[in-house]
Write a protein that holds these residues in place. Structure first.
Motif, PDB file in Angstrom:
ATOM      1  N   TYR A 127       0.838  -1.203   0.000  1.00  0.00           N
ATOM      2  CA  TYR A 127       0.000   0.000   0.000  1.00  0.00           C
ATOM      3  C   TYR A 127       0.874   1.255   0.000  1.00  0.00           C
ATOM      4  O   TYR A 127       0.615   2.213  -0.737  1.00  0.00           O
ATOM      5  N   ARG A 128       1.939   1.233   0.806  1.00  0.00           N
ATOM      6  CA  ARG A 128       2.843   2.381   0.870  1.00  0.00           C
ATOM      7  C   ARG A 128       3.555   2.603  -0.463  1.00  0.00           C
ATOM      8  O   ARG A 128       3.721   3.734  -0.932  1.00  0.00           O
ATOM      9  N   GLN A 129       3.956   1.520  -1.114  1.00  0.00           N
ATOM     10  CA  GLN A 129       4.618   1.641  -2.409  1.00  0.00           C
ATOM     11  C   GLN A 129       3.673   2.191  -3.472  1.00  0.00           C
ATOM     12  O   GLN A 129       4.082   2.934  -4.370  1.00  0.00           O
ATOM     13  N   ILE A 130       2.405   1.839  -3.362  1.00  0.00           N
ATOM     14  CA  ILE A 130       1.411   2.377  -4.293  1.00  0.00           C
ATOM     15  C   ILE A 130       1.243   3.881  -4.085  1.00  0.00           C
ATOM     16  O   ILE A 130       1.177   4.650  -5.045  1.00  0.00           O
ATOM     17  N   LEU A 131       1.195   4.305  -2.825  1.00  0.00           N
ATOM     18  CA  LEU A 131       1.108   5.739  -2.543  1.00  0.00           C
ATOM     19  C   LEU A 131       2.324   6.476  -3.106  1.00  0.00           C
ATOM     20  O   LEU A 131       2.203   7.577  -3.659  1.00  0.00           O
ATOM     21  N   LEU A 132       3.482   5.862  -2.972  1.00  0.00           N
ATOM     22  CA  LEU A 132       4.714   6.453  -3.482  1.00  0.00           C
ATOM     23  C   LEU A 132       4.647   6.586  -5.004  1.00  0.00           C
ATOM     24  O   LEU A 132       4.982   7.628  -5.577  1.00  0.00           O
ATOM     25  N   LEU A 133       4.202   5.543  -5.661  1.00  0.00           N
ATOM     26  CA  LEU A 133       4.081   5.574  -7.114  1.00  0.00           C
ATOM     27  C   LEU A 133       3.075   6.632  -7.571  1.00  0.00           C
ATOM     28  O   LEU A 133       3.286   7.315  -8.580  1.00  0.00           O
ATOM     29  N   GLU A 134       1.979   6.758  -6.839  1.00  0.00           N
ATOM     30  CA  GLU A 134       0.982   7.770  -7.194  1.00  0.00           C
ATOM     31  C   GLU A 134       1.591   9.170  -7.159  1.00  0.00           C
ATOM     32  O   GLU A 134       1.315  10.004  -8.033  1.00  0.00           O
ATOM     33  N   GLN A 135       2.424   9.425  -6.157  1.00  0.00           N
ATOM     34  CA  GLN A 135       3.075  10.731  -6.067  1.00  0.00           C
ATOM     35  C   GLN A 135       4.008  10.962  -7.265  1.00  0.00           C
ATOM     36  O   GLN A 135       4.039  12.049  -7.841  1.00  0.00           O
TER      37      GLN A 135
ATOM     38  N   LEU B 134       8.933  13.028  -0.861  1.00  0.00           N
ATOM     39  CA  LEU B 134       8.139  11.802  -0.925  1.00  0.00           C
ATOM     40  C   LEU B 134       7.815  11.293   0.474  1.00  0.00           C
ATOM     41  O   LEU B 134       6.676  10.886   0.753  1.00  0.00           O
ATOM     42  N   ALA B 135       8.818  11.287   1.347  1.00  0.00           N
ATOM     43  CA  ALA B 135       8.621  10.799   2.711  1.00  0.00           C
ATOM     44  C   ALA B 135       7.555  11.627   3.429  1.00  0.00           C
ATOM     45  O   ALA B 135       6.707  11.081   4.153  1.00  0.00           O
ATOM     46  N   LYS B 136       7.585  12.932   3.215  1.00  0.00           N
ATOM     47  CA  LYS B 136       6.609  13.805   3.863  1.00  0.00           C
ATOM     48  C   LYS B 136       5.201  13.559   3.323  1.00  0.00           C
ATOM     49  O   LYS B 136       4.229  13.523   4.082  1.00  0.00           O
ATOM     50  N   LYS B 137       5.091  13.377   2.003  1.00  0.00           N
ATOM     51  CA  LYS B 137       3.781  13.213   1.387  1.00  0.00           C
ATOM     52  C   LYS B 137       3.113  11.903   1.777  1.00  0.00           C
ATOM     53  O   LYS B 137       1.889  11.831   1.920  1.00  0.00           O
ATOM     54  N   ILE B 138       3.884  10.811   1.931  1.00  0.00           N
ATOM     55  CA  ILE B 138       3.262   9.528   2.273  1.00  0.00           C
ATOM     56  C   ILE B 138       3.475   9.158   3.740  1.00  0.00           C
ATOM     57  O   ILE B 138       3.188   8.032   4.149  1.00  0.00           O
TER      58      ILE B 138
END
Length: 482
Positions: free
Chosen positions: A15-23, A35-39
């Motif tokens: 799920y976290r990797q998906i959020l990262l990819l979305e960004q 990226l770290a701040k956004k997710i």
């Protein structure tokens, strides 16, 4: 990624990797810190996830990083869905739901061997998935030997329709199961002759065709709801739907044929250019319903002083809405589960629409078994608002107080008018012409010079507006039906 699918992926790392990819898909470049701040994670975790993502990325996609930041790049013609398809097989929760879609009962030991997870891990994932399935009134029952879905089959199919609709064309869920999309398209274009023509949401209907065919072949029948075999609209389309499913080796009977029909009319668009035979059936075979919706529309038109409202498609739209509930109150109530987020999408300023929808609902004895009117009221309100705005578009006044070279000023005014759309009335004024009596609540001033105005908000832009300024202005002036 599609919101429904994200809810089903219960593994925190995926799920976290998906959020990262979305960004990365939504920004041309981001630093690890950003990226770290956004997710909401650490930079160390971001770097670790990026390495895994590199291993998962499909052909024609690459992850690049330099001093400026991290970028996700693709070659021309590459599809975003290719990325999600590369990640989906790594989610055990999604694999469980996928296999339960194709079978009535899943062999758990075999599934554990294929996925490489323990039974205890599977139990934890099942518990998390069941929390997401709760609104659909279904759940996964799991033992050490078998897994299966508990709940009404119609509710199970409604859940899968919501989950799989975005993936109908890319075949992630259907690559191992041959369902012919061209059969449904042939049905729409060749079997629905001019007299029977209706405009539909094609992917919506195709997805139902896939789901119904697969679940019937899996031995998971629809049952236990009543319907009228003599309903005129059902009689009109039932033979064509039987022939359509027969092409897939599926022989519809009893509740299954009516469920397929109900799915079909659920795919009908509103403001629909209906064929002659369909129009005649609606006009002649449902006189009570037609009379009630026409009377309701007239009452709304009279109260809002909008005589043109009766000339819109609102009466036909409301007739189609009411018909779905009349065809099967039980199914209508279940189908509300698919788009629960629409339960609150109406504007309170149109209280008359709420009042008239409830009055119409209560006047129809067929609706007595339906406990919750919220979904009906909201759909009624959305259709009503669309018709009202079609006859009398609401506009918001934006006063354009701008000092610059005259040619540039008039050019920019036209560009802003096009950007802000037809619901914004852009009025050019001099600062000396800003009089309080001209301003109303909701109006806005756009200017590149300092103004001493307290009546309405002022949004300042540069003489040559930046992209951010234009985006902010478009957001401030957006005016939706909702």
């Amino acid at each position: 990624m599609y919101s429904m699918l994200k809810k089903i992926i219960t593994e925190k790392d995926i799920y976290r990797q998906i959020l990262l990819l979305e960004q990365l898909l939504n920004h041309s470049q981001l630093t690890a810190k950003e990226l770290a701040k956004k997710i909401k994670t650490t930079e160390r975790t971001v770097f670790s996830d990026l390495q895994l993502i590199r291993d998962y990325l499909p052909e024609h996609w690459e992850l690049l990083s330099d001093k400026g930041g991290i970028r996700l790049l693709s070659q021309e013609q590459s599809l975003t869905n290719d990325i999600w398809e590369a990640f989906l097989p790594h989610s055990v929760s999604l694999q469980l739901l996928k296999q339960l879609f194709f079978t009535k009962e899943l062999n758990v030991p075999q599934f554990l061997e294929e996925t490489g997870v323990s039974y205890e891990t599977l139990k934890r994932q099942r518990t998390k998935i069941n929390r997401q399935l709760l609104p659909f009134k279904i759940k996964i029952r799991l033992t050490s030997t078998h897994a299966y879905l508990l709940g009404e089959e119609s509710a199970i199919r409604i859940f899968y329709h919501r989950l799989l609709l975005p993936f109908t064309h890319n075949n992630y869920f259907f690559e191992d199961y041959s369902i012919h999309e061209e059969h449904y398209l042939h049905f729409l274009t060749k079997k629905l002759t001019d007299d029977l023509y209706v405009d539909t949401e094609q992917i919506f209907g195709i997805c139902w065709f896939f789901i119904n065919s697969i679940r019937i072949k899996a031995g998971c029948p629809i049952n236990d709801f009543s319907f009228d075999t003599n309903d005129p609209l059902f009689i009109l389309y039932a033979p064509l739907l039987k022939d359509l499913y027969k092409r897939e080796g599926v022989y519809l009977q009893d509740e299954e044929i009516f469920f397929a029909f109900f799915c079909f009319i659920e795919s009908w668009n509103y403001n629909n250019p209906l064929g002659k035979k369909v129009s005649d059936v609606l006009a002649k075979e449902y006189p009570l319903l037609l009379n009630k919706v026409q009377q309701t529309v007239q009452e709304i038109a009279d109260e809002l002083q909008l005589p043109d409202l009766s000339q819109t498609s609102l009466s036909t739209n409301l007739l189609l809405l009411v018909l779905k509930y009349v065809e099967s109150p039980a199914l209508s109530e279940q189908f509300q589960l698919e788009y629960q987020e629409l339960l609150l999408q109406r504007r309170e300023e149109y209280t008359i629409l709420t009042e008239k929808s409830i009055a119409l609902f209560n006047s129809l004895p067929q609706f007595a078994a339906i406990k919750d009117t919220t979904y009906f009221v909201n759909l009624f309100s959305l259709l009503g608002q669309q018709a009202i705005f079609a006859t009398q578009p609401q506009t918001r006044t934006v006063f354009f107080v701008f000092q610059s070279e005259p040619a540039w000023k008039i050019f920019l005014q036209q560009e802003l008018a096009d950007l802000l759309g037809k619901r914004v009335n852009l009025v050019s004024l001099e600062a000396s012409q800003l009089q309080p009596e001209r301003m109303q609540t909701g109006d806005l001033i756009v200017s590149n010079i300092p103004l001493d105005v307290t009546t309405i908000p002022v949004n300042y832009i540069s003489t040559i507006p930046t992209k951010n300024e234009l985006s902010q202005l478009a957001e401030l002036t957006s005016h939706s039906y909702l």
